[in-house]
Design a protein around this motif. Structure first.
Motif, PDB file in Angstrom:
ATOM      1  N   LEU A  52      -3.212  15.666  -1.368  1.00  0.00           N
ATOM      2  CA  LEU A  52      -3.771  15.710  -0.011  1.00  0.00           C
ATOM      3  C   LEU A  52      -4.338  14.341   0.379  1.00  0.00           C
ATOM      4  CD1 LEU A  52      -5.562  19.193   0.000  1.00  0.00           C
ATOM      5  CD2 LEU A  52      -3.551  18.520   1.342  1.00  0.00           C
ATOM      6  N   THR A  53      -5.069  13.740  -0.549  1.00  0.00           N
ATOM      7  CA  THR A  53      -5.638  12.414  -0.281  1.00  0.00           C
ATOM      8  C   THR A  53      -4.528  11.389  -0.094  1.00  0.00           C
ATOM      9  OG1 THR A  53      -7.610  12.963  -1.569  1.00  0.00           O
ATOM     10  CG2 THR A  53      -7.184  10.626  -1.174  1.00  0.00           C
ATOM     11  N   ALA A  54      -3.524  11.418  -0.957  1.00  0.00           N
ATOM     12  CA  ALA A  54      -2.404  10.476  -0.850  1.00  0.00           C
ATOM     13  C   ALA A  54      -1.659  10.661   0.469  1.00  0.00           C
ATOM     14  CB  ALA A  54      -1.454  10.642  -2.033  1.00  0.00           C
ATOM     15  N   ASN A  55      -1.425  11.900   0.867  1.00  0.00           N
ATOM     16  CA  ASN A  55      -0.744  12.169   2.142  1.00  0.00           C
ATOM     17  C   ASN A  55      -1.571  11.677   3.324  1.00  0.00           C
ATOM     18  OD1 ASN A  55       1.536  13.287   0.989  1.00  0.00           O
ATOM     19  ND2 ASN A  55       0.714  15.363   1.025  1.00  0.00           N
ATOM     20  N   ARG A  56      -2.887  11.871   3.236  1.00  0.00           N
ATOM     21  CA  ARG A  56      -3.766  11.405   4.318  1.00  0.00           C
ATOM     22  C   ARG A  56      -3.714   9.877   4.391  1.00  0.00           C
ATOM     23  NH1 ARG A  56      -8.654   9.450   4.275  1.00  0.00           N
ATOM     24  NH2 ARG A  56      -9.110  10.077   2.152  1.00  0.00           N
TER      25      ARG A  56
ATOM     26  N   LEU B  78       0.665   4.527   7.825  1.00  0.00           N
ATOM     27  CA  LEU B  78       1.832   4.496   8.714  1.00  0.00           C
ATOM     28  C   LEU B  78       1.452   4.353  10.194  1.00  0.00           C
ATOM     29  CD1 LEU B  78       4.076   7.153   6.961  1.00  0.00           C
ATOM     30  CD2 LEU B  78       4.475   4.684   7.104  1.00  0.00           C
ATOM     31  N   THR B  79       0.191   4.604  10.530  1.00  0.00           N
ATOM     32  CA  THR B  79      -0.236   4.436  11.926  1.00  0.00           C
ATOM     33  C   THR B  79      -0.438   2.974  12.283  1.00  0.00           C
ATOM     34  OG1 THR B  79      -2.598   4.636  11.439  1.00  0.00           O
ATOM     35  CG2 THR B  79      -1.397   6.684  11.974  1.00  0.00           C
TER      36      THR B  79
ATOM     37  N   LEU C 148       0.829  -1.212   0.000  1.00  0.00           N
ATOM     38  CA  LEU C 148       0.000   0.000   0.000  1.00  0.00           C
ATOM     39  C   LEU C 148       0.860   1.258   0.000  1.00  0.00           C
ATOM     40  CD1 LEU C 148      -2.840  -0.986   2.498  1.00  0.00           C
ATOM     41  CD2 LEU C 148      -3.084  -0.540   0.045  1.00  0.00           C
ATOM     42  N   LEU C 149       1.885   1.275   0.836  1.00  0.00           N
ATOM     43  CA  LEU C 149       2.770   2.443   0.889  1.00  0.00           C
ATOM     44  C   LEU C 149       3.460   2.666  -0.459  1.00  0.00           C
ATOM     45  CD1 LEU C 149       4.343   1.965   4.429  1.00  0.00           C
ATOM     46  CD2 LEU C 149       2.730   3.747   3.728  1.00  0.00           C
TER      47      LEU C 149
END
Length: 170
Positions: free
Chosen positions: A45-49, A55-56, A19-20
């Motif tokens: 913005l969507t990709a960064n979100r 990553l969490t 996914l990353l």
């Protein structure tokens, strides 16, 4: 059930990596240059979100290693890291070296040379670590391939622009 649990957790680790990589590839794709500024900003913005949310998630399957396996893993990781750190200095040489490391990890007959020293180091690693090392090398080579395609596209675009500018001057 314990092995099934470990396998499921390992699959989740791999899925997170995939996914990353997918999100990263979308952010850096050539297609992003061909959309409007507003759409590009919204996609970023969507990709960064999504990247932040992915990553969490922490999934970890610990591998039981003896001292020799631990030392082999550290040595193999160091060898890969040294090549990665020199990537920007000489992209082609780094790619050839990574391919020889990958050849040492695969049971198939590789297309190129095999790094015998790396192969002996990897053999000393735990089986799970051998699989992770191979996956890391696959990812690095895939990323290099994608980078080369992007560079080729950019060079083609530049030469097309130069040709159109030269023909306008004539």
């Amino acid at each position: 059930r314990v092995e099934a649990f470990r396998d499921a957790a390992s699959a989740m680790e791999q899925e997170k990596e995939i996914l990353l990589e997918m999100i990263h590839n979308i952010q850096n794709s050539q297609d992003m240059r061909h959309i409007s500024e507003g759409e590009r900003e919204e996609l970023n913005l969507t990709a960064n979100r999504l990247m932040g949310r992915t990553l969490t998630v922490e999934v970890s399957v610990e591998t039981i290693r003896n001292a020799q396996q631990q030392e082999s893993l550290q040595h193999a990781t160091k060898m890969i890291d040294e090549i990665v750190n020199k990537l920007l200095d000489d992209l082609e040489d780094a790619k050839i070296r990574l391919m020889s490391l990958y050849g040492a990890c695969t049971s198939d007959v590789p297309a190129g040379p095999i790094d015998q020293k790396f192969q002996s180091v990897v053999i000393g690693c735990a089986i799970e670590d051998q699989k992770k090392i191979k996956r890391r090398l696959e990812t690095l080579l895939r990323n290099l391939e994608n980078s080369e395609k992007s560079i080729t596209l950019l060079e083609h675009q530049k030469s097309s622009v130069r040709q159109s500018c030269n023909s306008k001057q004539d």
